[in-house]
Design a protein around this motif. Structure first.
Motif, short mmCIF file in Angstrom:
data_model
loop_
_atom_site.label_atom_id
_atom_site.label_comp_id
_atom_site.label_asym_id
_atom_site.label_seq_id
_atom_site.Cartn_x
_atom_site.Cartn_y
_atom_site.Cartn_z
N SER A 1 47.25 53.55 40.32
CA SER A 1 48.32 53.89 39.31
C SER A 1 47.83 53.55 37.86
CB SER A 1 49.66 53.28 39.61
OG SER A 1 49.58 51.97 39.76
N VAL A 2 48.53 53.86 36.91
CA VAL A 2 48.52 53.20 35.50
C VAL A 2 48.59 52.06 35.39
CG1 VAL A 2 49.09 53.62 33.12
CG2 VAL A 2 48.85 55.84 34.52
N GLU A 3 49.72 51.51 35.94
CA GLU A 3 50.07 49.76 36.09
C GLU A 3 48.98 49.40 36.82
OE1 GLU A 3 53.44 46.88 37.63
OE2 GLU A 3 53.50 49.26 38.04
N GLY A 4 48.53 49.70 37.96
CA GLY A 4 47.58 49.03 38.84
C GLY A 4 46.27 48.66 38.19
N ALA A 5 45.81 50.03 37.26
CA ALA A 5 44.52 50.07 36.40
C ALA A 5 44.71 48.69 35.59
CB ALA A 5 44.25 51.23 35.76
N ALA A 6 45.94 48.91 34.72
CA ALA A 6 46.00 47.81 33.58
C ALA A 6 46.04 46.25 34.29
CB ALA A 6 47.34 48.03 32.99
N ARG A 7 46.60 46.33 35.37
CA ARG A 7 46.57 44.93 36.00
C ARG A 7 45.38 44.53 36.70
NH1 ARG A 7 50.53 45.83 40.92
NH2 ARG A 7 50.28 43.47 41.13
N ALA B 1 39.88 40.48 42.60
CA ALA B 1 41.11 40.58 41.67
C ALA B 1 42.04 41.60 42.61
CB ALA B 1 40.63 41.47 40.62
N ARG B 2 41.41 42.66 43.34
CA ARG B 2 42.29 43.41 44.17
C ARG B 2 43.13 42.78 45.13
NH1 ARG B 2 40.76 44.68 49.25
NH2 ARG B 2 38.52 44.72 49.61
N MET B 3 42.22 41.71 45.78
CA MET B 3 42.92 41.04 46.87
C MET B 3 44.24 40.07 46.22
SD MET B 3 39.60 39.78 49.31
CE MET B 3 40.57 38.73 50.28
N GLN B 4 43.86 39.36 44.93
CA GLN B 4 45.00 38.71 44.47
C GLN B 4 45.87 39.61 43.92
OE1 GLN B 4 43.22 36.26 41.11
NE2 GLN B 4 45.00 36.16 40.18
N LEU B 5 45.69 40.89 43.75
CA LEU B 5 47.07 41.86 43.20
C LEU B 5 47.53 42.36 44.47
CD1 LEU B 5 45.27 43.39 40.23
CD2 LEU B 5 47.02 41.85 40.23
N THR C 1 43.36 41.05 35.41
CA THR C 1 42.91 39.88 36.59
C THR C 1 41.67 40.06 36.61
OG1 THR C 1 45.16 40.93 37.67
CG2 THR C 1 43.57 39.53 38.97
N VAL C 2 40.62 40.84 36.32
CA VAL C 2 39.13 40.66 36.40
C VAL C 2 38.80 39.67 35.64
CG1 VAL C 2 37.04 41.94 35.70
CG2 VAL C 2 38.54 43.06 37.29
N GLY C 3 39.49 39.39 34.59
CA GLY C 3 39.08 38.21 33.54
C GLY C 3 39.63 36.94 33.78
N GLU C 4 40.24 36.85 35.02
CA GLU C 4 40.72 35.61 35.29
C GLU C 4 40.00 35.20 36.68
OE1 GLU C 4 44.63 36.43 36.66
OE2 GLU C 4 45.54 36.97 34.42
N GLN C 5 38.81 35.66 37.03
CA GLN C 5 38.01 35.35 38.26
C GLN C 5 36.93 34.54 38.04
OE1 GLN C 5 39.24 36.79 40.96
NE2 GLN C 5 41.13 37.52 39.66
#
Length: 307
Positions: A125-131, A240-244, A135-139
């Motif tokens: 989703s648009v929101e999922g892509a933004a998140r 990132a996807r597991m975190q989200l 989140t990738v930048g926090e790994q």
């Protein structure tokens, strides 16, 4: 694996793989995969014949020999999609060989691949892509590595790039302009617009990168300065996807699908999206965007001169 193949046949196999890599601009991953598929096929035929396999025997393969190989693949649990890919590799080799030496390869080339449904990663989703981008930048605690990962996924989503296309970018592209020339599958080139967010993400990575990003060297680097391995991009997105709590379909390639789908949802023209993705046919773009038939007919009616 020790293959019961004659030296002449080994030379033929290597000649085809070299042609794939040099003249047809196939990626290293594609060449490796086709090499494994062809090696497995030749190994089976050698065992099937019960003797060392040479060019003469291989030119004489029958439809029965091909069906025996396909049945053996099925017995090993190989699915329809994988078997179709392996058959494609075998046909590619035979087509090249038959054109080179002028023999009839019909028994091989006439074999039909098993039918299989087209499976594509579901778009976020648009929101999922933004998140995901955030989140990738926090790994990774290292600022330059985090900036690198954000820059890559922003290009995948913001420009609709394939992962391989992003990772083969040359540092001479710095600083990114409003457009980026991409060399895609089969050496085909296309020009894609670069959003300000993507330019900013790449500029931040370039400023923080400890390695010399000189023209003629890879833009995206690994920890030791060599070209970045694509598996690391998949890994950071997996984290990132597991975190989200996103599904397993949230892969690097899914960002490309998301780019196309979100453009279409915003009123983008399907033909224009086809150009941006570098697809040879509109049907491929239709599958990427999960566009329904009614929408496709609307585009056709608006674009066709006789409509």
């Amino acid at each position: 694996m020790s293959l019961a193949l004659s030296p002449a046949l080994r030379d033929l196999m290597q000649g085809w793989l070299t042609t794939l890599a040099s003249l047809r601009a196939a990626s290293d991953a594609t060449v490796d995969a086709y090499g494994r598929d062809l090696a497995d096929f030749l190994d089976f035929q050698a065992r099937h014949a019960g003797e060392t396999l040479g060019p003469a025997a291989l030119r004489g393969l029958t439809a029965s020999d091909m069906r025996a190989w396909m049945a053996a693949q099925r017995d090993r649990g190989v699915g329809s999609r994988s078997l179709a890919r392996r058959l494609s590799a075998v046909k590619g080799f035979y087509r090249w060989w038959a054109e080179r030496e002028g023999f009839d390869a019909t028994p091989v080339l006439s074999m039909r691949a098993p039918k299989h449904g087209r499976r594509l990663p579901r778009p976020l989703s648009v929101e999922g892509a933004a998140r995901m981008l955030e989140t990738v930048g926090e790994q990774d605690a290292r600022d330059w590595v985090a900036a690198r990962d954000v820059a890559i996924v922003t290009l995948l989503y913001g420009c609709g790039l394939r992962r391989s296309e992003a990772l083969t970018l040359d540092a001479r592209a710095l600083p990114l302009s409003d457009t980026l020339r991409i060399r895609g599958k089969g050496g085909k080139e296309r020009e894609v617009p670069v959003l300000p967010a993507a330019r900013a993400a790449v500029a931040r990575y370039a400023a923080l990168c400890p390695h010399d990003l000189a023209p003629g060297t890879p833009l995206f680097r690994g920890i030791r300065g060599g070209p970045l391995n694509g598996r690391l991009v998949a890994k950071v997105m997996e984290q990132a996807r597991m975190q989200l709590g996103l599904p397993a379909t949230a892969t690097p390639h899914a960002l490309r699908h998301s780019f196309a789908t979100h453009l279409l949802d915003a009123g983008g023209d399907l033909r224009a999206i086809q150009e941006l993705l570098g697809h040879a046919s509109l049907s491929t773009t239709q599958a990427y965007t999960a566009v329904d038939t009614a929408r496709l007919l609307e585009v056709y009616a608006a674009a066709h001169p006789k409509a």
